[in-house]
Design a protein around this motif. Structure first.
Motif, PDB file in Angstrom:
ATOM      1  N   ARG A  21       0.630  -1.188  -0.093  1.00 33.30           N
ATOM      2  CA  ARG A  21       0.106  -0.120   0.197  1.00 33.30           C
ATOM      3  C   ARG A  21       0.723   1.273  -0.003  1.00 33.30           C
ATOM      4  O   ARG A  21       0.339   2.406   0.172  1.00 33.30           O
ATOM      5  CB  ARG A  21      -0.967  -0.105   1.281  1.00 33.30           C
ATOM      6  CG  ARG A  21      -1.802  -1.233   1.287  1.00 33.30           C
ATOM      7  CD  ARG A  21      -2.928  -1.167   0.093  1.00 33.30           C
ATOM      8  NE  ARG A  21      -3.852  -2.334   0.485  1.00 33.30           N
ATOM      9  CZ  ARG A  21      -3.932  -3.664   0.131  1.00 33.30           C
ATOM     10  NH1 ARG A  21      -2.790  -4.041  -0.715  1.00 33.30           N
ATOM     11  NH2 ARG A  21      -4.808  -4.502   0.252  1.00 33.30           N
ATOM     12  N   LEU A  22       2.110   1.420  -0.399  1.00 39.15           N
ATOM     13  CA  LEU A  22       2.934   2.364  -0.568  1.00 39.15           C
ATOM     14  C   LEU A  22       2.576   3.145  -1.801  1.00 39.15           C
ATOM     15  O   LEU A  22       2.726   4.220  -2.116  1.00 39.15           O
ATOM     16  CB  LEU A  22       4.419   1.918  -0.392  1.00 39.15           C
ATOM     17  CG  LEU A  22       4.895   1.242   0.791  1.00 39.15           C
ATOM     18  CD1 LEU A  22       6.435   0.857   0.414  1.00 39.15           C
ATOM     19  CD2 LEU A  22       4.771   2.209   1.855  1.00 39.15           C
ATOM     20  N   LEU A  23       1.968   2.222  -2.798  1.00 36.73           N
ATOM     21  CA  LEU A  23       1.635   2.868  -4.080  1.00 36.73           C
ATOM     22  C   LEU A  23       0.094   2.259  -4.225  1.00 36.73           C
ATOM     23  O   LEU A  23      -0.090   1.007  -3.979  1.00 36.73           O
ATOM     24  CB  LEU A  23       2.262   2.543  -5.061  1.00 36.73           C
ATOM     25  CG  LEU A  23       3.789   3.415  -5.436  1.00 36.73           C
ATOM     26  CD1 LEU A  23       4.363   2.693  -6.393  1.00 36.73           C
ATOM     27  CD2 LEU A  23       3.551   5.000  -5.428  1.00 36.73           C
ATOM     28  N   VAL A  24      -0.890   3.075  -4.435  1.00 33.01           N
ATOM     29  CA  VAL A  24      -2.380   2.645  -4.681  1.00 33.01           C
ATOM     30  C   VAL A  24      -2.821   3.066  -5.978  1.00 33.01           C
ATOM     31  O   VAL A  24      -3.714   4.199  -6.068  1.00 33.01           O
ATOM     32  CB  VAL A  24      -3.143   2.770  -3.607  1.00 33.01           C
ATOM     33  CG1 VAL A  24      -4.480   2.017  -3.716  1.00 33.01           C
ATOM     34  CG2 VAL A  24      -2.651   2.576  -2.082  1.00 33.01           C
ATOM     35  N   PRO A  25      -2.359   2.748  -7.149  1.00 30.54           N
ATOM     36  CA  PRO A  25      -2.797   3.489  -8.453  1.00 30.54           C
ATOM     37  C   PRO A  25      -4.185   2.981  -8.869  1.00 30.54           C
ATOM     38  O   PRO A  25      -4.507   1.756  -8.379  1.00 30.54           O
ATOM     39  CB  PRO A  25      -1.491   3.062  -9.512  1.00 30.54           C
ATOM     40  CG  PRO A  25      -1.303   1.797  -8.903  1.00 30.54           C
ATOM     41  CD  PRO A  25      -1.054   1.905  -7.536  1.00 30.54           C
ATOM     42  N   GLU A  26      -4.703   3.859  -9.355  1.00 33.24           N
ATOM     43  CA  GLU A  26      -6.036   3.521 -10.124  1.00 33.24           C
ATOM     44  C   GLU A  26      -6.115   2.789 -11.197  1.00 33.24           C
ATOM     45  O   GLU A  26      -6.947   2.093 -11.737  1.00 33.24           O
ATOM     46  CB  GLU A  26      -7.049   4.712 -10.085  1.00 33.24           C
ATOM     47  CG  GLU A  26      -7.633   5.452  -8.953  1.00 33.24           C
ATOM     48  CD  GLU A  26      -8.352   6.585  -9.156  1.00 33.24           C
ATOM     49  OE1 GLU A  26      -8.687   6.836 -10.428  1.00 33.24           O
ATOM     50  OE2 GLU A  26      -8.547   7.501  -8.630  1.00 33.24           O
ATOM     51  N   CYS A  27      -4.836   2.871 -11.792  1.00 31.66           N
ATOM     52  CA  CYS A  27      -4.615   2.264 -13.269  1.00 31.66           C
ATOM     53  C   CYS A  27      -3.253   1.851 -13.101  1.00 31.66           C
ATOM     54  O   CYS A  27      -2.362   2.428 -12.944  1.00 31.66           O
ATOM     55  CB  CYS A  27      -5.106   3.063 -14.314  1.00 31.66           C
ATOM     56  SG  CYS A  27      -4.624   2.645 -15.754  1.00 31.66           S
ATOM     57  N   VAL A  28      -3.076   0.719 -13.709  1.00 29.12           N
ATOM     58  CA  VAL A  28      -1.627   0.113 -14.358  1.00 29.12           C
ATOM     59  C   VAL A  28      -1.750   0.086 -15.907  1.00 29.12           C
ATOM     60  O   VAL A  28      -2.444  -0.753 -16.390  1.00 29.12           O
ATOM     61  CB  VAL A  28      -1.305  -1.050 -13.374  1.00 29.12           C
ATOM     62  CG1 VAL A  28       0.052  -1.586 -13.891  1.00 29.12           C
ATOM     63  CG2 VAL A  28      -1.223  -0.817 -12.197  1.00 29.12           C
ATOM     64  N   VAL A  29      -0.781   0.774 -16.416  1.00 27.98           N
ATOM     65  CA  VAL A  29      -0.575   0.499 -17.985  1.00 27.98           C
ATOM     66  C   VAL A  29       0.689  -0.319 -18.286  1.00 27.98           C
ATOM     67  O   VAL A  29       1.833   0.183 -18.016  1.00 27.98           O
ATOM     68  CB  VAL A  29      -0.357   1.908 -18.497  1.00 27.98           C
ATOM     69  CG1 VAL A  29      -0.287   1.840 -19.995  1.00 27.98           C
ATOM     70  CG2 VAL A  29      -1.596   2.794 -18.171  1.00 27.98           C
ATOM     71  N   SER A  30       0.616  -1.697 -18.531  1.00 27.73           N
ATOM     72  CA  SER A  30       1.597  -2.266 -19.049  1.00 27.73           C
ATOM     73  C   SER A  30       2.201  -2.081 -20.079  1.00 27.73           C
ATOM     74  O   SER A  30       1.366  -1.999 -21.428  1.00 27.73           O
ATOM     75  CB  SER A  30       1.054  -3.980 -18.906  1.00 27.73           C
ATOM     76  OG  SER A  30       2.223  -4.888 -19.394  1.00 27.73           O
ATOM     77  N   LEU A  31       3.506  -2.245 -20.487  1.00 24.23           N
ATOM     78  CA  LEU A  31       3.941  -1.839 -21.726  1.00 24.23           C
ATOM     79  C   LEU A  31       4.432  -3.206 -22.580  1.00 24.23           C
ATOM     80  O   LEU A  31       5.039  -3.156 -23.519  1.00 24.23           O
ATOM     81  CB  LEU A  31       5.253  -1.366 -21.716  1.00 24.23           C
ATOM     82  CG  LEU A  31       5.174   0.181 -20.883  1.00 24.23           C
ATOM     83  CD1 LEU A  31       6.640   1.089 -20.839  1.00 24.23           C
ATOM     84  CD2 LEU A  31       4.067   1.072 -21.505  1.00 24.23           C
TER      85      LEU A  31
END
Length: 300
Positions: free
Chosen positions: A56-66
């Motif tokens: 929970r150090l980062l809680v992004p709403e979206c992850v964009v995989s390359l």
């Protein structure tokens, strides 16, 4: 034991829900990042991102995989130097004959990373964008004089690597921007370079790391780049130390003077890995050793 693990902050957790995209082009990836603003994170190898999301150090709403974008895993050499892409793993770079031959400081920085699993999964670009001041990869690329190609939703630019890192965990990238390529200059004739770090054990994060690049002409130093990590909020260049070396025949006294100047440019702190005083002292020692090693290589 479970209580100790939980208290330490490493208690494993399921990932919170998030939107996940696998775009097919860099432009599409940048556009998605733009739409989510600062609430999205790009994914390369995930060595740092996924554990941070679990904790929970980062809680992004979206992850964009390359990962589904073709042509991002490459190492290309040409007359102007070498380039590699954002999905090029550390292991691929370590095993590259071009890296081993022409960029020994970068090779040494990667080679000393103990975990082959991490190197086989993690990418150099991902490591850079984590923006940890202890990055061995960043220190080496600073000394190499690398540049970065940055792609955004409606823009493209190339910056010196020195302009990427602005604070602990912070980069100069805009929310829609991705590091699309690392550009390394062709090694000049008479150049020597070296990387050194100090760790408690082979798998630990560095207490201090240093990379030095020197270019000689007729025994005189024409160019010098000295980079240090774990001694300030970001990887830094020791500009005053570099100026001491430039235009001079490098001898022991000059090296001592440059090392002392480098220590004065540090902004060390005390933390779980070391004290500020020890880091400052070690920084000077490593600058001396790396400069001597780089000088020997430039003279050979």
């Amino acid at each position: 034991m479970s209580e100790l693990v939980k208290i330490s902050g490493f208690f494993p957790r399921a990932l919170k829900s998030f939107d996940y995209f696998e775009p097919k082009t860099m432009g599409e990836a940048a556009q998605i990042l733009s739409e989510y603003g600062g609430r999205a994170k790009p994914l390369c190898g995930g060595v740092d991102l996924v554990p941070r999301m679990r904790r929970r150090l980062l809680v992004p709403e979206c992850v964009v995989s390359l990962i589904q974008i073709p042509g991002l895993d490459y190492i290309k050499g040409n007359g102007n130097g070498l380039t590699f892409g954002p999905l090029t793993t550390l292991r691929s770079l370590e095993l590259s004959p071009l890296i081993q031959r022409d960029y020994p400081a970068f090779y040494e920085a990667i080679h000393q990373i103990a975990s082959v699993q991490v190197k086989a999964t993690g990418t150099a670009v991902g490591n850079l964008c984590v923006a940890t001041p202890a990055s061995d990869v960043a220190v080496a690329l600073f000394a190499e004089g690398a540049r970065l190609k940055i792609v955004g939703a409606s823009s493209e630019r190339v910056i010196p690597i020195d302009e990427l890192l602005i604070g602990v965990g912070q980069t100069s990238l805009q929310p829609d921007e991705i590091v699309a390529e690392v550009i390394m200059p062709s090694p000049a004739e008479g150049r020597g370079e070296a990387f050194l770090n100090l760790v408690r054990t082979a798998g630990d994060i560095a207490k201090v790391n240093v990379a030095v690049s020197i270019t000689l002409a007729s025994s005189t130093c024409q160019e010098a780049r000295i980079a240090l990590g774990s001694v300030a909020p970001t990887t830094i260049r020791a500009g005053k130390a570099e100026e001491i070396l430039k235009g001079k025949v490098i001898e022991q006294g000059i090296i001592e003077e440059a090392a002392e100047a480098a220590t004065e440019e540090t902004k060390t702190i005390s933390d779980i890995r070391s004290t500020a005083e020890y880091r400052r002292e070690v920084a000077g020692v490593l600058v001396k050793r790396a400069t001597r090693k780089a000088l020997e290589r430039a003279q050979s």
